[in-house]
Design a protein around this motif. Structure first.
Motif, PDB file in Angstrom:
ATOM      1  N   HIS A  23       0.859  -1.195   0.000  1.00  8.48           N
ATOM      2  CA  HIS A  23       0.000   0.000   0.000  1.00  8.48           C
ATOM      3  C   HIS A  23       0.891   1.240   0.000  1.00  8.48           C
ATOM      4  O   HIS A  23       1.680   1.441   0.922  1.00  8.48           O
ATOM      5  CB  HIS A  23      -0.915   0.003   1.227  1.00  8.48           C
ATOM      6  CG  HIS A  23      -2.055   0.955   1.108  1.00  8.48           C
ATOM      7  ND1 HIS A  23      -1.907   2.307   1.220  1.00  8.48           N
ATOM      8  CD2 HIS A  23      -3.365   0.743   0.859  1.00  8.48           C
ATOM      9  CE1 HIS A  23      -3.072   2.892   1.056  1.00  8.48           C
ATOM     10  NE2 HIS A  23      -3.977   1.958   0.836  1.00  8.48           N
ATOM     11  N   TYR A  51       0.487   4.390   0.611  1.00 10.75           N
ATOM     12  CA  TYR A  51       0.283   5.503   1.534  1.00 10.75           C
ATOM     13  C   TYR A  51       0.328   5.085   3.002  1.00 10.75           C
ATOM     14  O   TYR A  51      -0.172   5.794   3.865  1.00 10.75           O
ATOM     15  CB  TYR A  51      -1.047   6.199   1.237  1.00 10.75           C
ATOM     16  CG  TYR A  51      -1.137   6.687  -0.178  1.00 10.75           C
ATOM     17  CD1 TYR A  51      -0.308   7.704  -0.628  1.00 10.75           C
ATOM     18  CD2 TYR A  51      -2.027   6.107  -1.074  1.00 10.75           C
ATOM     19  CE1 TYR A  51      -0.367   8.140  -1.940  1.00 10.75           C
ATOM     20  CE2 TYR A  51      -2.095   6.540  -2.384  1.00 10.75           C
ATOM     21  CZ  TYR A  51      -1.263   7.556  -2.809  1.00 10.75           C
ATOM     22  OH  TYR A  51      -1.318   7.982  -4.109  1.00 10.75           O
ATOM     23  N   THR A  52       0.926   3.929   3.296  1.00  8.21           N
ATOM     24  CA  THR A  52       0.954   3.425   4.666  1.00  8.21           C
ATOM     25  C   THR A  52       2.353   3.505   5.241  1.00  8.21           C
ATOM     26  O   THR A  52       3.325   3.149   4.588  1.00  8.21           O
ATOM     27  CB  THR A  52       0.480   1.960   4.702  1.00  8.21           C
ATOM     28  OG1 THR A  52      -0.878   1.911   4.262  1.00  8.21           O
ATOM     29  CG2 THR A  52       0.554   1.393   6.099  1.00  8.21           C
ATOM     30  N   SER A  53       2.433   3.978   6.485  1.00  5.62           N
ATOM     31  CA  SER A  53       3.679   3.886   7.241  1.00  5.62           C
ATOM     32  C   SER A  53       3.413   2.987   8.441  1.00  5.62           C
ATOM     33  O   SER A  53       2.285   2.887   8.916  1.00  5.62           O
ATOM     34  CB  SER A  53       4.158   5.276   7.669  1.00  5.62           C
ATOM     35  OG  SER A  53       3.172   5.920   8.435  1.00  5.62           O
TER      36      SER A  53
END
Length: 66
Positions: free
Chosen positions: A48, A50-52
């Motif tokens: 994904h 946009y995931t941290s």
């Protein structure tokens, strides 16, 4: 409180996290059920964009306002 947290791709744990305190204009909710969707699967696989990490999953929920 308990939450399912992904620390890094394919590292899913049941974690104790701090109970959130709602700010002005927000509400505290008690989760009744939570679903897993396609984006959750991508997060678990590290795909994904946009995931941290770490991240708590479960944005599709049924809940009651407490």
């Amino acid at each position: 409180m308990k939450a399912v947290r992904i620390n890094e791709p394919k590292n899913v744990v049941l974690a104790d996290i701090e109970k959130p305190t709602p700010k002005a204009g927000e509400a505290l909710i008690r989760i009744i059920t939570a679903g897993i969707c396609g984006s959750d699967i991508h997060v678990n696989h590290g795909k994904h964009p946009y995931t941290s990490y770490p991240v708590v999953q479960g944005h599709e929920v049924s809940a009651e306002v407490v």
